[in-house]
Each structure stands twice: as C-alpha cells, then as structure tokens.
Write an enzyme that holds these catalytic residues in place. Sequence first.
Site, PDB file in Angstrom:
ATOM      1  N   HIS A 261      -7.862   2.292  -5.234  1.00  0.00           N
ATOM      2  CA  HIS A 261      -6.526   2.345  -4.363  1.00  0.00           C
ATOM      3  C   HIS A 261      -6.088   3.911  -4.501  1.00  0.00           C
ATOM      4  O   HIS A 261      -5.390   4.430  -3.314  1.00  0.00           O
ATOM      5  CB  HIS A 261      -5.433   1.808  -4.724  1.00  0.00           C
ATOM      6  CG  HIS A 261      -5.284   0.242  -4.562  1.00  0.00           C
ATOM      7  ND1 HIS A 261      -6.371  -0.609  -4.771  1.00  0.00           N
ATOM      8  CD2 HIS A 261      -4.548  -0.591  -3.545  1.00  0.00           C
ATOM      9  CE1 HIS A 261      -6.273  -1.763  -3.913  1.00  0.00           C
ATOM     10  NE2 HIS A 261      -5.231  -1.967  -3.415  1.00  0.00           N
TER      11      HIS A 261
ATOM     12  N   LYS B  11       5.649  -8.058  -5.912  1.00  0.00           N
ATOM     13  CA  LYS B  11       5.681  -6.768  -5.536  1.00  0.00           C
ATOM     14  C   LYS B  11       6.435  -7.026  -4.206  1.00  0.00           C
ATOM     15  O   LYS B  11       5.623  -7.648  -3.094  1.00  0.00           O
ATOM     16  CB  LYS B  11       4.681  -5.965  -5.722  1.00  0.00           C
ATOM     17  CG  LYS B  11       4.395  -5.360  -6.887  1.00  0.00           C
ATOM     18  CD  LYS B  11       3.156  -4.330  -6.903  1.00  0.00           C
ATOM     19  CE  LYS B  11       2.923  -3.724  -8.248  1.00  0.00           C
ATOM     20  NZ  LYS B  11       1.632  -2.861  -8.209  1.00  0.00           N
TER      21      LYS B  11
ATOM     22  N   HIS C  23      -5.420   5.467  -0.682  1.00  0.00           N
ATOM     23  CA  HIS C  23      -4.276   5.931  -0.521  1.00  0.00           C
ATOM     24  C   HIS C  23      -4.216   7.408   0.206  1.00  0.00           C
ATOM     25  O   HIS C  23      -3.787   7.609   1.472  1.00  0.00           O
ATOM     26  CB  HIS C  23      -3.156   5.741  -1.536  1.00  0.00           C
ATOM     27  CG  HIS C  23      -2.786   4.612  -1.798  1.00  0.00           C
ATOM     28  ND1 HIS C  23      -2.141   4.196  -3.168  1.00  0.00           N
ATOM     29  CD2 HIS C  23      -2.711   3.257  -1.262  1.00  0.00           C
ATOM     30  CE1 HIS C  23      -2.124   2.944  -3.339  1.00  0.00           C
ATOM     31  NE2 HIS C  23      -2.121   2.358  -2.034  1.00  0.00           N
TER      32      HIS C  23
ATOM     33  N   ARG D 268      -1.661  -4.272 -15.272  1.00  0.00           N
ATOM     34  CA  ARG D 268      -1.699  -4.368 -13.845  1.00  0.00           C
ATOM     35  C   ARG D 268      -2.204  -3.496 -13.050  1.00  0.00           C
ATOM     36  O   ARG D 268      -2.638  -3.521 -11.754  1.00  0.00           O
ATOM     37  CB  ARG D 268      -0.263  -4.908 -13.438  1.00  0.00           C
ATOM     38  CG  ARG D 268      -0.138  -5.379 -11.952  1.00  0.00           C
ATOM     39  CD  ARG D 268       1.159  -5.638 -11.609  1.00  0.00           C
ATOM     40  NE  ARG D 268       1.156  -6.303 -10.149  1.00  0.00           N
ATOM     41  CZ  ARG D 268       2.239  -7.167  -9.793  1.00  0.00           C
ATOM     42  NH1 ARG D 268       2.976  -7.866 -10.466  1.00  0.00           N
ATOM     43  NH2 ARG D 268       2.107  -7.347  -8.323  1.00  0.00           N
TER      44      ARG D 268
ATOM     45  N   LYS E 144      -5.856 -12.565 -10.398  1.00  0.00           N
ATOM     46  CA  LYS E 144      -4.385 -11.643 -10.193  1.00  0.00           C
ATOM     47  C   LYS E 144      -3.399 -12.459 -10.819  1.00  0.00           C
ATOM     48  O   LYS E 144      -2.593 -11.688 -11.628  1.00  0.00           O
ATOM     49  CB  LYS E 144      -3.996 -11.823  -8.526  1.00  0.00           C
ATOM     50  CG  LYS E 144      -2.756 -11.145  -8.630  1.00  0.00           C
ATOM     51  CD  LYS E 144      -2.508 -10.226  -7.200  1.00  0.00           C
ATOM     52  CE  LYS E 144      -1.267  -9.142  -7.440  1.00  0.00           C
ATOM     53  NZ  LYS E 144      -0.841  -8.317  -6.182  1.00  0.00           N
TER      54      LYS E 144
ATOM     55  N   ASN F 158      -5.402  -1.816  -8.922  1.00  0.00           N
ATOM     56  CA  ASN F 158      -5.355  -0.494  -8.076  1.00  0.00           C
ATOM     57  C   ASN F 158      -6.622  -0.053  -7.960  1.00  0.00           C
ATOM     58  O   ASN F 158      -7.009   1.035  -7.602  1.00  0.00           O
ATOM     59  CB  ASN F 158      -4.451   0.379  -8.567  1.00  0.00           C
ATOM     60  CG  ASN F 158      -2.712  -0.161  -8.314  1.00  0.00           C
ATOM     61  OD1 ASN F 158      -2.770  -0.859  -7.605  1.00  0.00           O
ATOM     62  ND2 ASN F 158      -2.190   0.344  -9.357  1.00  0.00           N
TER      63      ASN F 158
ATOM     64  N   GLU G  14       3.788  -3.988 -14.331  1.00  0.00           N
ATOM     65  CA  GLU G  14       2.626  -3.136 -14.374  1.00  0.00           C
ATOM     66  C   GLU G  14       2.966  -1.911 -15.523  1.00  0.00           C
ATOM     67  O   GLU G  14       3.120  -0.702 -15.045  1.00  0.00           O
ATOM     68  CB  GLU G  14       2.471  -2.093 -12.912  1.00  0.00           C
ATOM     69  CG  GLU G  14       1.127  -1.492 -12.566  1.00  0.00           C
ATOM     70  CD  GLU G  14       0.841  -1.157 -11.343  1.00  0.00           C
ATOM     71  OE1 GLU G  14       1.141  -1.787 -10.363  1.00  0.00           O
ATOM     72  OE2 GLU G  14       0.448   0.047 -11.003  1.00  0.00           O
TER      73      GLU G  14
ATOM     74  N   HIS H 280      -5.905  -1.031   5.552  1.00  0.00           N
ATOM     75  CA  HIS H 280      -5.825  -0.649   4.115  1.00  0.00           C
ATOM     76  C   HIS H 280      -7.204  -1.434   3.147  1.00  0.00           C
ATOM     77  O   HIS H 280      -7.594  -0.687   2.425  1.00  0.00           O
ATOM     78  CB  HIS H 280      -4.516  -1.385   3.537  1.00  0.00           C
ATOM     79  CG  HIS H 280      -4.519  -1.445   2.109  1.00  0.00           C
ATOM     80  ND1 HIS H 280      -4.008  -0.613   1.350  1.00  0.00           N
ATOM     81  CD2 HIS H 280      -4.691  -2.695   1.110  1.00  0.00           C
ATOM     82  CE1 HIS H 280      -4.086  -0.796   0.157  1.00  0.00           C
ATOM     83  NE2 HIS H 280      -4.176  -2.039  -0.150  1.00  0.00           N
TER      84      HIS H 280
ATOM     85  N   GLU I 281     -10.384  -6.600  -0.536  1.00  0.00           N
ATOM     86  CA  GLU I 281      -9.528  -6.903  -1.947  1.00  0.00           C
ATOM     87  C   GLU I 281     -10.108  -7.878  -2.709  1.00  0.00           C
ATOM     88  O   GLU I 281      -9.992  -7.967  -3.992  1.00  0.00           O
ATOM     89  CB  GLU I 281      -8.214  -7.243  -1.432  1.00  0.00           C
ATOM     90  CG  GLU I 281      -7.318  -5.932  -0.877  1.00  0.00           C
ATOM     91  CD  GLU I 281      -6.409  -5.199  -1.914  1.00  0.00           C
ATOM     92  OE1 GLU I 281      -6.960  -5.306  -2.943  1.00  0.00           O
ATOM     93  OE2 GLU I 281      -5.840  -4.398  -1.355  1.00  0.00           O
TER      94      GLU I 281
ATOM     95  N   ARG J 294      22.429 -11.328  -4.228  1.00  0.00           N
ATOM     96  CA  ARG J 294      21.890 -10.807  -5.647  1.00  0.00           C
ATOM     97  C   ARG J 294      20.627 -11.683  -6.110  1.00  0.00           C
ATOM     98  O   ARG J 294      20.220 -11.795  -7.014  1.00  0.00           O
ATOM     99  CB  ARG J 294      22.968 -11.053  -6.580  1.00  0.00           C
ATOM    100  CG  ARG J 294      23.971  -9.681  -6.465  1.00  0.00           C
ATOM    101  CD  ARG J 294      24.465  -9.406  -7.600  1.00  0.00           C
ATOM    102  NE  ARG J 294      25.860  -8.527  -7.421  1.00  0.00           N
ATOM    103  CZ  ARG J 294      27.072  -8.770  -7.393  1.00  0.00           C
ATOM    104  NH1 ARG J 294      27.511 -10.064  -7.249  1.00  0.00           N
ATOM    105  NH2 ARG J 294      27.856  -7.808  -6.745  1.00  0.00           N
TER     106      ARG J 294
HETATM  107  N1  GLY Z   1      -1.504  -4.996  -5.020  1.00  0.00           N
HETATM  108  C1  GLY Z   1      -1.440  -4.502  -6.509  1.00  0.00           C
HETATM  109  C2  GLY Z   1      -0.520  -5.342  -7.451  1.00  0.00           C
HETATM  110  O1  GLY Z   1      -0.004  -6.371  -6.951  1.00  0.00           O
HETATM  111  O2  GLY Z   1      -0.152  -4.843  -8.258  1.00  0.00           O
END
Ligand code: GLY
Length: 371
Positions: free
Chosen positions: A249, A144, A253, A242, A228, A246, A238, A267, A186, A122
Amino acid sequence: MRERVHVDLAERSYDIEIGPGLLTVAGRLIRPLLSRNFVAVITDETVADLHLDTLRAGLASEGIEMVSLALPAGESTKSWPHFTRAVEWLLEQKVERNDMVVALGGGVIGDLVGFAAAVLRRGVRFVQVPTTLLAQVDSSVGGKTGINAPQGKNLIGAFHQPSLVLADTDVLGTLTERDYLAGYGEVMKYGLLGDIDFFQWLEGNASRAAAGDMEARIAAVKRSCEMKAEIVARDETEQGDRALLNLGHTFCHSLEAATGYSDRLLHGEGVAIGCALAFEVSARMGLCSQEDPSRVRAHLNDMKMKTDLADIAGDLPNSEGLIDLMMQDKKVKDGKINFIMARGIGEAFVTSDVDLALVRQVLDEQLAAKG
Ligand code: GLY
C-alpha cells in the site's frame, strides 16, 4: 454453499456470511439484530439499479420495511457534502439509536455509511452488504470507516465495527473483469503477507475463480476474511500487526496520488503492483530470495493483471517524485516511511528500516523500462 467467518472482538464481535443468494435471504439474517422491523439502506446509484430490488424483496419477505438513499457512484462521494447528506437523510428518516443502518455497495459506500452510523446519535449499529470483491475481502471487515479530505484519502473517520457482514458472492457476477481483478489484488495480498499455502492455492485456482467458479470464489473470499478477522482480532486499532494488511500500500498510495486517483489505476491494481515492488525491494535487501518477486510477478501475469510501472498508462513522476508522495503517507512516523517487507511469501513484517536508495533503484529500473 454458505460459509461463516467470526470476527472475535468481545462485545463488538460479529459474523461475516459468505455465499450466493444472501441478498434474497437478507431479512432472515438481519432480523435477529433488529429492535423493530425497519432498516435504512444507503447505496450508490449503480448498485441501486442492480441490487436494491433484490435486497428490498429479501427484507420484505421477513416483514422488514426498508427506506433507501442512493448517492452518486464514485470516489468523490466519500466527501463531506455526501456525508452530510447521508447523516441528515438518516435523521429525516427518524432512524433511532437502536435501529440498523445498511451499507449496500463497494468500499466508498461501506466507508461513508459506516462513518455516518458511527456518529449518528453517537453511534448506531450497521450491516455491511459489500458488492465488490475488494469490499468483500477488505473494506467491509474490520471497522475502519471514514471519508477523504482535500489533504488526502481516509483522513477523517472512526473505528466502528459492523454488526454483520453479508458477502453475497452472486453479486460478484455483475462486476466488470477489471473491477473483479482489481479486488483480486487484495485477495492475493493475504497469501503474500501471511499464508504461503493460500498463495499456492491461488496460483492453481484464482483463474477458475475469476472465470466465475462459485466454489473457488467462496473459498477465496472466506480465506481472505479469515485472515483479516485474525489480524483485526489481534490489533483492532492498528497499533502493530494490523499494518501487515498494508502490504503493497505504501507504493500503491504514491502511484494512486501520481495518477490523480483516476481510472488510470484502480486501488487494487495499485496494491498488486505495490506487492510486486515490496517483494522486489525485499529481495534486493537480501530479506527473501529473488525467486519470490519473480513468483509474484508470474502470478500477476497469469492473471493478466498490471504487474509493473510500465503497465500504468501515461506519464509518472520520477523515482524522487514517487518517494516524495510516499512521504505523505499516513504511516510516516518521525519522518520515516513504514514499509511492509517480506522474508518470503507468507512472511511479511513491518519495518521503517528500508534503504531508500534501493527503493529508488527499483523504481528507476521500472520507469526506464516504461520508456
Ligand atoms: N484495509 C486495511 C485495514 O483494514 O486495516
């Protein structure tokens, strides 16, 4: 030449250490976080050959015992079978609730190991040791974690913040030029989304960083992580801001899906092309001046990076096909695509109010130029 960026998330706060030689002092940096002198490291086979011995020595110098598992390198590792292997291996190693797991690798390893740590007993703590530029400036920061599903990328996962990030800028020297520049997509994104001064600095210094200048590399990683960290601190899960991360992106994508997630398009290369497309559409919508997309594309050309659809080898779907792929994006809400558009360099914002006819027009022009 060491920098530190703090990610301020109350009881989930942590530091990002940035600089050369961090693997060799990893023991000193990680030890204060340990409840016993033991860590379980998961990496991939390529990174293991390059960096695992250095990390082992860095931990051993502080008396920390390390066990390790090397998974195959590549995106297909971010899947249930390898995730199961990772979790069961951690259990076989008797990793306890208060132990520390270490993710040594690029985005695939960081995402998979973070997710394994999130669900193991957990939730156990983990340290990110990102070994690609893309992982140092993006995927290792912000919590993430996850794996891919047959239905799409990153559809299974959890938010689980690391306890520490060690971005050793020496390891960037082992990347191919293509991988470094893909990660740079990035880095550039941060300037474009929120800091024109940083973008201007990159115009003058990014080539120096790409050529190996350590001071410039550290400065680029630091400013990216600061931006960031600020955004994640405002909006960890997000719900709003946040999504600015993107930028580029949605286009990326669909291009990644169109090229089968193959090495036809990495990417970060897709992010760079996507940023240029986002600025082009923003200019056509009258949101920013036409000089802005030209400036973005000029910088990508200076960096000898992919800039347009014409730079992607092989066939692509037509504009309708690419827009259909955008509709599969996680960010589609009530049948509307959420785009990140810009009022200028450093002034991105989130909107679903984008004229798809303009998107189609820009894609058609670039597809026609591709011939
Ligand atoms: N890579 C986008 C984020 O971490 O929100």
